[in-house]
Design a protein around this motif. Structure first.
Motif, mmCIF file in Angstrom:
data_model
loop_
_atom_site.group_PDB
_atom_site.id
_atom_site.type_symbol
_atom_site.label_atom_id
_atom_site.label_comp_id
_atom_site.label_asym_id
_atom_site.label_seq_id
_atom_site.Cartn_x
_atom_site.Cartn_y
_atom_site.Cartn_z
ATOM 1 N N ALA A 110 23.575 56.837 170.280
ATOM 2 C CA ALA A 110 24.248 56.532 171.538
ATOM 3 C C ALA A 110 24.990 55.205 171.471
ATOM 4 N N LEU A 111 26.143 55.176 172.083
ATOM 5 C CA LEU A 111 26.915 53.946 172.196
ATOM 6 C C LEU A 111 27.391 53.880 173.647
ATOM 7 N N THR A 112 26.949 52.870 174.367
ATOM 8 C CA THR A 112 27.293 52.783 175.785
ATOM 9 C C THR A 112 28.620 52.060 175.980
ATOM 10 N N LYS A 113 29.516 52.676 176.743
ATOM 11 C CA LYS A 113 30.797 52.029 177.059
ATOM 12 C C LYS A 113 30.595 50.990 178.151
ATOM 13 N N PRO A 114 31.331 49.897 178.176
ATOM 14 C CA PRO A 114 32.320 49.551 177.138
ATOM 15 C C PRO A 114 31.622 48.920 175.934
ATOM 16 N N PHE A 115 32.140 49.179 174.742
ATOM 17 C CA PHE A 115 31.560 48.581 173.552
ATOM 18 C C PHE A 115 32.675 47.976 172.712
ATOM 19 N N HIS A 116 32.306 47.105 171.786
ATOM 20 C CA HIS A 116 33.299 46.507 170.895
ATOM 21 C C HIS A 116 33.496 47.418 169.698
ATOM 22 N N MET A 117 34.710 47.469 169.179
ATOM 23 C CA MET A 117 34.976 48.311 168.035
ATOM 24 C C MET A 117 34.117 47.898 166.828
ATOM 25 N N GLU A 118 33.753 46.615 166.760
ATOM 26 C CA GLU A 118 32.897 46.157 165.655
ATOM 27 C C GLU A 118 31.534 46.856 165.716
ATOM 28 N N GLU A 119 31.037 47.057 166.946
ATOM 29 C CA GLU A 119 29.745 47.737 167.092
ATOM 30 C C GLU A 119 29.850 49.168 166.577
ATOM 31 N N LEU A 120 30.962 49.802 166.924
ATOM 32 C CA LEU A 120 31.186 51.167 166.477
ATOM 33 C C LEU A 120 31.254 51.212 164.957
ATOM 34 N N GLN A 121 32.012 50.279 164.372
ATOM 35 C CA GLN A 121 32.168 50.203 162.928
ATOM 36 C C GLN A 121 30.811 50.065 162.227
ATOM 37 N N GLU A 122 29.954 49.169 162.756
ATOM 38 C CA GLU A 122 28.635 48.971 162.152
ATOM 39 C C GLU A 122 27.801 50.243 162.218
ATOM 40 N N LEU A 123 27.849 50.894 163.368
ATOM 41 C CA LEU A 123 27.091 52.119 163.558
ATOM 42 C C LEU A 123 27.573 53.198 162.584
ATOM 43 N N ILE A 124 28.883 53.316 162.439
ATOM 44 C CA ILE A 124 29.450 54.307 161.527
ATOM 45 C C ILE A 124 28.996 54.034 160.093
ATOM 46 N N GLU A 125 29.023 52.762 159.698
ATOM 47 C CA GLU A 125 28.612 52.426 158.331
ATOM 48 C C GLU A 125 27.157 52.791 158.086
ATOM 49 N N VAL A 126 26.317 52.552 159.082
ATOM 50 C CA VAL A 126 24.900 52.910 158.956
ATOM 51 C C VAL A 126 24.749 54.423 158.814
ATOM 52 N N LEU A 127 25.448 55.161 159.685
ATOM 53 C CA LEU A 127 25.306 56.614 159.692
ATOM 54 C C LEU A 127 25.902 57.272 158.451
ATOM 55 N N LEU A 128 26.894 56.624 157.843
ATOM 56 C CA LEU A 128 27.509 57.205 156.655
ATOM 57 C C LEU A 128 26.814 56.775 155.366
ATOM 58 N N ALA A 129 25.848 55.872 155.480
ATOM 59 C CA ALA A 129 25.133 55.431 154.282
ATOM 60 C C ALA A 129 24.383 56.616 153.677
ATOM 61 N N ASP A 130 24.308 56.638 152.372
ATOM 62 C CA ASP A 130 23.695 57.767 151.675
ATOM 63 C C ASP A 130 22.260 58.051 152.080
ATOM 64 N N ASP A 131 21.516 56.994 152.405
ATOM 65 C CA ASP A 131 20.100 57.212 152.675
ATOM 66 C C ASP A 131 19.820 57.393 154.161
ATOM 67 N N TRP A 132 20.882 57.624 154.956
ATOM 68 C CA TRP A 132 20.694 57.713 156.394
ATOM 69 C C TRP A 132 19.739 58.841 156.766
ATOM 70 N N HIS A 133 19.944 60.001 156.173
ATOM 71 C CA HIS A 133 19.204 61.186 156.555
ATOM 72 C C HIS A 133 18.566 61.753 155.300
ATOM 73 N N GLU A 134 17.272 61.893 155.282
ATOM 74 C CA GLU A 134 16.650 62.429 154.063
ATOM 75 C C GLU A 134 17.197 63.818 153.745
ATOM 76 N N GLN A 135 17.565 64.558 154.766
ATOM 77 C CA GLN A 135 18.009 65.937 154.561
ATOM 78 C C GLN A 135 19.356 66.042 153.857
ATOM 79 N N VAL A 136 20.152 64.988 153.908
ATOM 80 C CA VAL A 136 21.462 65.116 153.278
ATOM 81 C C VAL A 136 21.398 64.765 151.802
#
Length: 143
Positions: A110-136
């Motif tokens: 979840a990301l609550t509006k209004p948010f800074h684009m930097e927050e979004l960027q950090e969240l995206i980097e975390v979610l795209l990291a290889d070890d984010w989800h054991e299932q992937v």
């Protein structure tokens, strides 16, 4: 030959699908994320988002606005979870009930509006990291 293949792999951009009915917000997502090397697909409504997702199975992350015309974000997520995909969804909303929607499953953040684009960027980097989800780990590329 090997070096050439490596370069080509580095050029493979992470594809992000943004579903947002406000054209200004969509344009902001697009310009911000493209500058950071992401490929951005954009949809201005829920159904368009569904068809884009189905025609782009290599999408790595979805940005979903909850207040979409024609279908609620909750309904969209319910449809999405039925697809059995492993792509993380970042749900952006100004509504306070956002956490109840994202709490029930491990695919959404979840990301609550209004948010800074930097927050979004950090969240995206975390979610795209290889070890984010054991299932992937199944489709993890060898680095």
């Amino acid at each position: 030959m090997m070096a050439e293949a490596a370069t080509r792999q580095n050029q493979q951009l992470h594809k992000i699908l943004a579903i947002e009915d406000d054209p200004e917000v969509l344009a902001l997502y697009k310009s911000y994320l493209q500058k950071r090397g992401y490929e951005v697909l954009s949809a201005s409504g829920a159904l368009e988002g569904m068809s884009l997702l189905q025609s782009n199975p290599d999408t790595r992350l979805i940005l979903l606005d909850l207040n979409l015309p024609g279908m609620s974000g909750e309904e969209w997520i319910a449809w999405y979870l039925q697809q059995g995909k492993q792509t993380p969804v970042v749900v952006a909303s100004g509504k306070g009930d956002i956490l109840t929607i994202t709490k029930g499953n491990n695919m959404t953040a979840a990301l609550t509006k209004p948010f800074h684009m930097e927050e979004l960027q950090e969240l995206i980097e975390v979610l795209l990291a290889d070890d984010w989800h054991e299932q992937v780990s199944v489709d993890k590329k060898l680095h």
